[in-house]
Design a protein around this motif. Structure first.
Motif, mmCIF file in Angstrom:
data_model
loop_
_atom_site.group_PDB
_atom_site.id
_atom_site.type_symbol
_atom_site.label_atom_id
_atom_site.label_comp_id
_atom_site.label_asym_id
_atom_site.label_seq_id
_atom_site.Cartn_x
_atom_site.Cartn_y
_atom_site.Cartn_z
ATOM 1 N N ARG A 18 7.632 57.495 12.519
ATOM 2 C CA ARG A 18 8.407 57.359 13.761
ATOM 3 C C ARG A 18 8.554 58.700 14.462
ATOM 4 O O ARG A 18 8.400 58.803 15.670
ATOM 5 C CB ARG A 18 9.823 56.851 13.449
ATOM 6 N N TYR A 19 8.895 59.715 13.669
ATOM 7 C CA TYR A 19 9.106 61.047 14.224
ATOM 8 C C TYR A 19 7.845 61.560 14.915
ATOM 9 O O TYR A 19 7.878 62.019 16.053
ATOM 10 C CB TYR A 19 9.535 62.011 13.112
ATOM 11 N N ARG A 20 6.696 61.466 14.224
ATOM 12 C CA ARG A 20 5.461 62.028 14.767
ATOM 13 C C ARG A 20 5.024 61.315 16.045
ATOM 14 O O ARG A 20 4.637 61.945 17.024
ATOM 15 C CB ARG A 20 4.330 61.954 13.730
ATOM 16 N N LEU A 21 5.108 59.974 16.020
ATOM 17 C CA LEU A 21 4.687 59.215 17.199
ATOM 18 C C LEU A 21 5.644 59.463 18.372
ATOM 19 O O LEU A 21 5.210 59.602 19.518
ATOM 20 C CB LEU A 21 4.615 57.722 16.868
ATOM 21 N N LEU A 22 6.933 59.532 18.064
ATOM 22 C CA LEU A 22 7.932 59.761 19.115
ATOM 23 C C LEU A 22 7.713 61.121 19.780
ATOM 24 O O LEU A 22 7.674 61.220 21.015
ATOM 25 C CB LEU A 22 9.336 59.678 18.501
ATOM 26 N N LEU A 23 7.526 62.159 18.970
ATOM 27 C CA LEU A 23 7.323 63.503 19.517
ATOM 28 C C LEU A 23 6.071 63.538 20.393
ATOM 29 O O LEU A 23 6.043 64.188 21.440
ATOM 30 C CB LEU A 23 7.212 64.524 18.382
ATOM 31 N N SER A 41 8.459 75.221 14.114
ATOM 32 C CA SER A 41 7.969 74.337 13.050
ATOM 33 C C SER A 41 7.172 73.169 13.614
ATOM 34 O O SER A 41 6.326 72.605 12.934
ATOM 35 C CB SER A 41 9.126 73.832 12.187
ATOM 36 N N ASP A 42 7.438 72.790 14.854
ATOM 37 C CA ASP A 42 6.691 71.707 15.491
ATOM 38 C C ASP A 42 6.979 71.749 16.990
ATOM 39 O O ASP A 42 8.019 72.261 17.412
ATOM 40 C CB ASP A 42 7.124 70.350 14.905
ATOM 41 N N LEU A 43 6.057 71.232 17.783
ATOM 42 C CA LEU A 43 6.294 71.111 19.223
ATOM 43 C C LEU A 43 5.324 70.076 19.768
ATOM 44 O O LEU A 43 4.366 69.697 19.093
ATOM 45 C CB LEU A 43 6.133 72.460 19.938
ATOM 46 N N ASN A 44 5.593 69.578 20.970
ATOM 47 C CA ASN A 44 4.672 68.590 21.536
ATOM 48 C C ASN A 44 3.810 69.213 22.640
ATOM 49 O O ASN A 44 4.000 70.375 23.020
ATOM 50 C CB ASN A 44 5.415 67.318 21.987
ATOM 51 N N GLU A 45 2.864 68.428 23.128
ATOM 52 C CA GLU A 45 1.919 68.925 24.135
ATOM 53 C C GLU A 45 2.605 69.434 25.400
ATOM 54 O O GLU A 45 2.228 70.493 25.917
ATOM 55 C CB GLU A 45 0.889 67.846 24.500
ATOM 56 N N SER A 49 2.009 73.186 26.655
ATOM 57 C CA SER A 49 1.432 73.412 27.975
ATOM 58 C C SER A 49 2.276 74.378 28.805
ATOM 59 O O SER A 49 1.747 75.282 29.449
ATOM 60 C CB SER A 49 1.278 72.054 28.672
ATOM 61 N N ILE A 50 3.593 74.205 28.767
ATOM 62 C CA ILE A 50 4.480 75.113 29.506
ATOM 63 C C ILE A 50 4.397 76.530 28.938
ATOM 64 O O ILE A 50 4.372 77.512 29.680
ATOM 65 C CB ILE A 50 5.940 74.604 29.495
#
Lengths: 135, 135
Positions: A18-23, A41-45, A49-50
């Motif tokens: 859930r966490y991975r898909l949501l992020l 530790s983690d970030l999304n696209e 990009s920013i």
């Protein structure tokens, strides 16, 4: 004990999935960082990009090093202050790689005995207006 | 075995904490639902607000029942089709409680032996224009 081991494993995989898909799915630019050393530790696209990098190049990097004129200890203090405040407070920063001006807000949470930060990036209005200027 | 039990427990709590805070923090309206029976397993405030209910009143409800003229089996078929498609496809629906027109897109994932759906709601432009009409 075997039963609870399996249940724990299944539940972990459920939240992990859930966490991975949501992020990956959300448009909000999100960064998770360690509250103790400021490592991403983690970030999304959208966040990558920013900041002007790829997810791969940014995970494991120090968050403070991604911003101009930013001392790690001072940044962590300011983020923890913002996270602890009742009202939504944000830090105005310039992303080092992209040169974009951003506002960074944070919430602290505790998991697995460690304090972590969920940071939300907002590209500032002046920084967002550039594409409109092309029209 | 004790070690891995503890590690599994800690890892689960880590993802659990990240998942919950992330879902609460993002602006995207998100609904998690079972792919087998269409029950809403979790959703955030932006999604609850568009549907016209509270999070508490919506968790455990059937997703299809929250939309006008919506047969459960047909909706699940259409959502699974949209989730399986390479291009981003969405379903145009009317939320029963709020009367708002929304677009619903979905991604399927598998966790703990069950198929689940992450659904993203978008309030449609005509539906969003209402506040501007007040000015």
């Amino acid at each position: 004990a075997q039963m609870s081991l399996e249940q724990g494993y299944e539940a972990r995989r459920e939240y992990d999935a859930r966490y991975r898909l949501l992020l990956r799915s959300v448009h909000d630019p999100i960064i998770f960082a360690s509250a103790s050393d400021g490592t991403i530790s983690d970030l999304n696209e959208p966040a990558a990009s920013i900041l002007g990098g790829t997810r791969e190049s940014l995970v494991g990097q120090g968050l403070a090093a991604e911003f101009d004129d930013c001392d790690r200890a001072e940044m962590m203090d300011r983020l923890m202050d913002a996270a602890g405040s009742d009202t939504e407070r944000s830090l105005k920063m310039t992303a080092r790689r992209s040169g974009r001006e951003v506002e960074l807000s944070a919430q602290m949470f505790r998991a697995a005995g460690e304090r972590s930060l969920l940071c939300r990036l907002n590209a500032r209005a002046d920084s967002l207006e550039t594409p409109a200027g092309l029209a």
